[in-house]
Write a protein that holds these residues in place. Structure first.
Motif, mmCIF file in Angstrom:
data_model
loop_
_atom_site.group_PDB
_atom_site.id
_atom_site.type_symbol
_atom_site.label_atom_id
_atom_site.label_comp_id
_atom_site.label_asym_id
_atom_site.label_seq_id
_atom_site.Cartn_x
_atom_site.Cartn_y
_atom_site.Cartn_z
ATOM 1 N N LEU A 101 0.766 -1.207 -0.068
ATOM 2 C CA LEU A 101 0.308 0.031 0.073
ATOM 3 C C LEU A 101 0.982 1.489 -0.117
ATOM 4 O O LEU A 101 0.564 2.372 -0.563
ATOM 5 N N LEU A 102 2.047 1.090 0.650
ATOM 6 C CA LEU A 102 3.047 2.498 0.663
ATOM 7 C C LEU A 102 3.839 2.318 -0.545
ATOM 8 O O LEU A 102 4.452 3.455 -0.865
ATOM 9 N N ASP A 103 3.733 1.549 -1.695
ATOM 10 C CA ASP A 103 4.567 1.381 -2.874
ATOM 11 C C ASP A 103 4.503 2.741 -3.405
ATOM 12 O O ASP A 103 3.293 3.310 -3.435
ATOM 13 N N ARG A 104 5.472 3.380 -3.887
ATOM 14 C CA ARG A 104 5.596 4.647 -4.824
ATOM 15 C C ARG A 104 5.213 5.788 -3.946
ATOM 16 O O ARG A 104 4.602 6.982 -4.159
ATOM 17 N N HIS A 105 5.496 5.780 -2.369
ATOM 18 C CA HIS A 105 5.060 6.773 -1.590
ATOM 19 C C HIS A 105 6.303 7.006 -0.694
ATOM 20 O O HIS A 105 7.151 6.180 -0.475
ATOM 21 N N SER A 106 6.618 8.038 0.051
ATOM 22 C CA SER A 106 7.600 8.242 1.082
ATOM 23 C C SER A 106 6.959 8.240 2.452
ATOM 24 O O SER A 106 5.785 8.800 2.556
ATOM 25 N N LEU A 107 7.444 7.855 3.349
ATOM 26 C CA LEU A 107 7.214 7.690 4.745
ATOM 27 C C LEU A 107 8.106 8.682 5.569
ATOM 28 O O LEU A 107 9.245 8.162 5.620
ATOM 29 N N TYR A 108 7.487 9.401 6.540
ATOM 30 C CA TYR A 108 8.212 10.194 7.101
ATOM 31 C C TYR A 108 7.583 9.971 8.743
ATOM 32 O O TYR A 108 6.454 10.234 8.945
ATOM 33 N N LEU A 109 8.386 9.780 9.739
ATOM 34 C CA LEU A 109 7.831 9.600 11.114
ATOM 35 C C LEU A 109 9.011 10.215 11.926
ATOM 36 O O LEU A 109 10.052 10.452 11.906
ATOM 37 N N GLU A 110 8.192 10.841 12.956
ATOM 38 C CA GLU A 110 8.677 11.600 14.240
ATOM 39 C C GLU A 110 8.631 10.585 15.254
ATOM 40 O O GLU A 110 7.425 10.583 15.609
ATOM 41 N N ILE A 111 9.740 9.928 15.835
ATOM 42 C CA ILE A 111 9.687 8.856 16.454
ATOM 43 C C ILE A 111 9.333 9.507 17.927
ATOM 44 O O ILE A 111 10.363 9.592 18.782
ATOM 45 N N GLU A 112 8.207 9.674 18.580
ATOM 46 C CA GLU A 112 8.129 10.166 19.746
ATOM 47 C C GLU A 112 6.346 9.985 19.934
ATOM 48 O O GLU A 112 5.670 10.038 18.944
ATOM 49 N N ASP A 113 6.167 9.891 21.303
ATOM 50 C CA ASP A 113 4.704 9.770 21.455
ATOM 51 C C ASP A 113 3.932 11.179 21.192
ATOM 52 O O ASP A 113 4.308 12.384 21.483
ATOM 53 N N GLY A 114 2.785 11.210 20.144
ATOM 54 C CA GLY A 114 2.636 12.181 19.522
ATOM 55 C C GLY A 114 3.114 12.720 18.195
ATOM 56 O O GLY A 114 2.744 13.684 17.630
ATOM 57 N N GLY A 115 4.407 12.033 17.951
ATOM 58 C CA GLY A 115 5.061 12.428 16.638
ATOM 59 C C GLY A 115 4.089 12.427 15.443
ATOM 60 O O GLY A 115 3.239 11.732 15.399
ATOM 61 N N ARG A 116 4.703 13.044 14.623
ATOM 62 C CA ARG A 116 3.922 13.220 12.945
ATOM 63 C C ARG A 116 4.116 11.861 12.162
ATOM 64 O O ARG A 116 5.304 11.405 12.229
ATOM 65 N N VAL A 117 3.179 11.464 11.630
ATOM 66 C CA VAL A 117 3.423 10.457 10.451
ATOM 67 C C VAL A 117 2.911 11.161 9.110
ATOM 68 O O VAL A 117 1.949 11.692 9.012
ATOM 69 N N VAL A 118 3.514 11.003 8.306
ATOM 70 C CA VAL A 118 3.330 11.719 6.927
ATOM 71 C C VAL A 118 3.731 10.808 5.670
ATOM 72 O O VAL A 118 4.827 10.212 5.688
ATOM 73 N N ILE A 119 2.535 10.413 4.923
ATOM 74 C CA ILE A 119 2.770 9.272 3.930
ATOM 75 C C ILE A 119 2.537 10.446 2.615
ATOM 76 O O ILE A 119 1.356 10.949 2.479
ATOM 77 N N GLN A 120 3.537 10.344 1.890
ATOM 78 C CA GLN A 120 3.416 11.222 0.474
ATOM 79 C C GLN A 120 3.771 10.564 -0.997
ATOM 80 O O GLN A 120 4.696 9.655 -0.780
ATOM 81 N N ALA A 121 2.699 10.628 -1.810
ATOM 82 C CA ALA A 121 3.269 10.215 -3.047
ATOM 83 C C ALA A 121 4.513 10.683 -3.703
ATOM 84 O O ALA A 121 4.691 11.946 -3.437
ATOM 85 N N ARG A 122 5.311 10.006 -4.112
ATOM 86 C CA ARG A 122 6.461 10.254 -4.873
ATOM 87 C C ARG A 122 6.113 10.845 -6.159
ATOM 88 O O ARG A 122 5.429 10.510 -6.924
ATOM 89 N N GLU A 123 6.729 12.051 -6.623
ATOM 90 C CA GLU A 123 6.582 12.303 -8.132
ATOM 91 C C GLU A 123 7.424 11.696 -9.119
ATOM 92 O O GLU A 123 8.498 10.958 -8.840
#
Length: 123
Positions: A101-123
């Motif tokens: 499901l994550l194929d051709r996407h970037s995954l960004y994680l801020e590893i902490e309680d309440g940290g941001r999770v961002v999944i973004q399509a790659r161009e």
């Protein structure tokens, strides 16, 4: 872009909308699991609730080396604002987002309680 957050168990979680074949929808929270090579897991109860179409049986080897079999269903997921028709493995566990499901996407994680999770399509 899909956004979520890291929960207090340090799991990256996103909310997804699933749609069954008759148009009924349900939002779920799913944990991103980079060790899972499939698309998505759902509970058998959710597969029945949405009337997902049965596609067959699958099998997997778990981290402890044991093998399991499970039913595979077809479902539409609203992914980054667009419907995607995917396969979902039924398992009695928290829903998981896998690498397909994550194929051709970037995954960004801020590893902490309440940290941001961002999944973004790659161009």
């Amino acid at each position: 872009m899909i956004e979520g957050m890291v929960n207090d168990a340090y799991e990256p979680v996103v909310t997804l909308a699933l749609q069954g074949p008759a148009g009924q929808t349900r939002e779920i929270e799913a944990v991103i699991d980079t060790g899972f090579s499939g698309f998505l897991t759902v509970t058998p109860a959710l597969a029945a609730e949405l009337g997902m179409h049965y596609r067959g049986r699958g099998w997997a080897t778990l981290a402890d080396g044991s093998e399991v079999t499970f039913n595979v269903y077809a479902v539409t997921v609203l992914w980054d604002g667009h419907p995607r028709y995917i396969e979902a493995d039924a398992a009695d566990t928290t829903p998981l987002v896998g690498m397909q499901l994550l194929d051709r996407h970037s995954l960004y994680l801020e590893i902490e309680d309440g940290g941001r999770v961002v999944i973004q399509a790659r161009e």
